[in-house]
Design an enzyme around this catalytic site. Structure first.
Site, short mmCIF file in Angstrom:
data_model
loop_
_atom_site.label_atom_id
_atom_site.label_comp_id
_atom_site.label_asym_id
_atom_site.label_seq_id
_atom_site.Cartn_x
_atom_site.Cartn_y
_atom_site.Cartn_z
N HIS A 36 2.70 4.19 -3.74
CA HIS A 36 2.30 2.84 -3.38
C HIS A 36 3.43 1.83 -3.59
O HIS A 36 4.37 2.06 -4.37
CB HIS A 36 1.07 2.43 -4.18
CG HIS A 36 -0.18 3.09 -3.71
ND1 HIS A 36 -1.44 2.72 -4.15
CD2 HIS A 36 -0.39 4.08 -2.81
CE1 HIS A 36 -2.35 3.46 -3.56
NE2 HIS A 36 -1.74 4.31 -2.75
N GLU B 247 3.51 -1.04 -5.14
CA GLU B 247 3.65 -1.54 -6.51
C GLU B 247 4.44 -0.56 -7.36
O GLU B 247 5.34 -0.95 -8.12
CB GLU B 247 2.27 -1.79 -7.13
CG GLU B 247 1.42 -2.80 -6.39
CD GLU B 247 0.50 -2.16 -5.35
OE1 GLU B 247 -0.60 -2.69 -5.14
OE2 GLU B 247 0.88 -1.13 -4.75
#
Length: 200
Positions: free
Chosen positions: A93, A95
């Site tokens: 992901h 993040e």
């Protein structure tokens, strides 16, 4: 204060007046990083900023290091044995990539304490754990398309219980952000107090 020369009035106040607001620039960077994703259905970008709005790291959803994009299983919605080849089982992901990119060049976790993350999609529960563990104090998100799903509820509850603030992005300069957004990006954005929905 600096000792500037005495400039005649007619030479003053000549700066640009249409400069975008800082929040739009910060989210705009996350949006632009999302465009680097090779995911055909969902592109997500994340950017971490210091308290004085210096960019510390950025990331987007993509393949693990060393896995060629063209060989990565980007599909989803499979049934039976094919389900093991869905992208969700492999993708990193945005993040997480922002954290990986930061520590790759810095390695000092303490620097991230009290920082803010701008992200184009509300974090999943696993990314929420990383956000808490690395001391992010605030998350500003663009889209919350998974709102009220079990994972989304868990993610929000985890952030709340650990004192991490989160808020949906509200554009101060709609024209600036509109040029950065793709029509294929689903998001709910508050344009100067009015909510506008973009669909896939």
């Amino acid at each position: 204060m600096a000792n500037f020369p005495d400039i005649p009035e007619k030479f003053k106040h000549l700066q640009r007046k249409d400069v975008p607001k800082i929040d739009d620039v910060l989210m705009g960077q996350a949006i632009m990083w999302s465009k680097m994703s090779k995911d055909p259905s969902t592109q997500v970008g994340a950017a971490i900023y210091s308290s004085d709005n210096r960019v510390l790291s950025c990331g987007y959803n993509g393949t693990p290091i060393g896995w060629p994009d063209e060989e990565f299983p980007w599909g989803k919605g499979y049934e039976g044995e094919d389900k093991q080849y869905e992208k969700y089982n492999f993708v990193v992901h945005a993040e997480a990539n922002a954290f990986i990119n930061y520590f790759k060049y810095n390695g000092n976790k303490a620097v991230l304490e009290g920082t803010t993350m701008y992200v184009t999609l509300f974090p999943c529960s696993n990314c929420a754990k990383l956000i808490v563990d690395h001391g992010i104090k605030k998350v500003v998100y663009l889209s919350d398309k998974y709102n009220y799903t079990p994972d989304n509820i868990m993610s929000k509850q985890y952030l709340i219980e650990n004192g991490v603030q989160f808020e949906q992005f509200e554009s101060k300069d709609a024209e600036y952000i509109k040029i950065s957004l793709s029509e294929e990006t689903e998001s709910k954005i508050k344009w100067k107090g009015k909510q506008r929905t973009r669909r896939k």
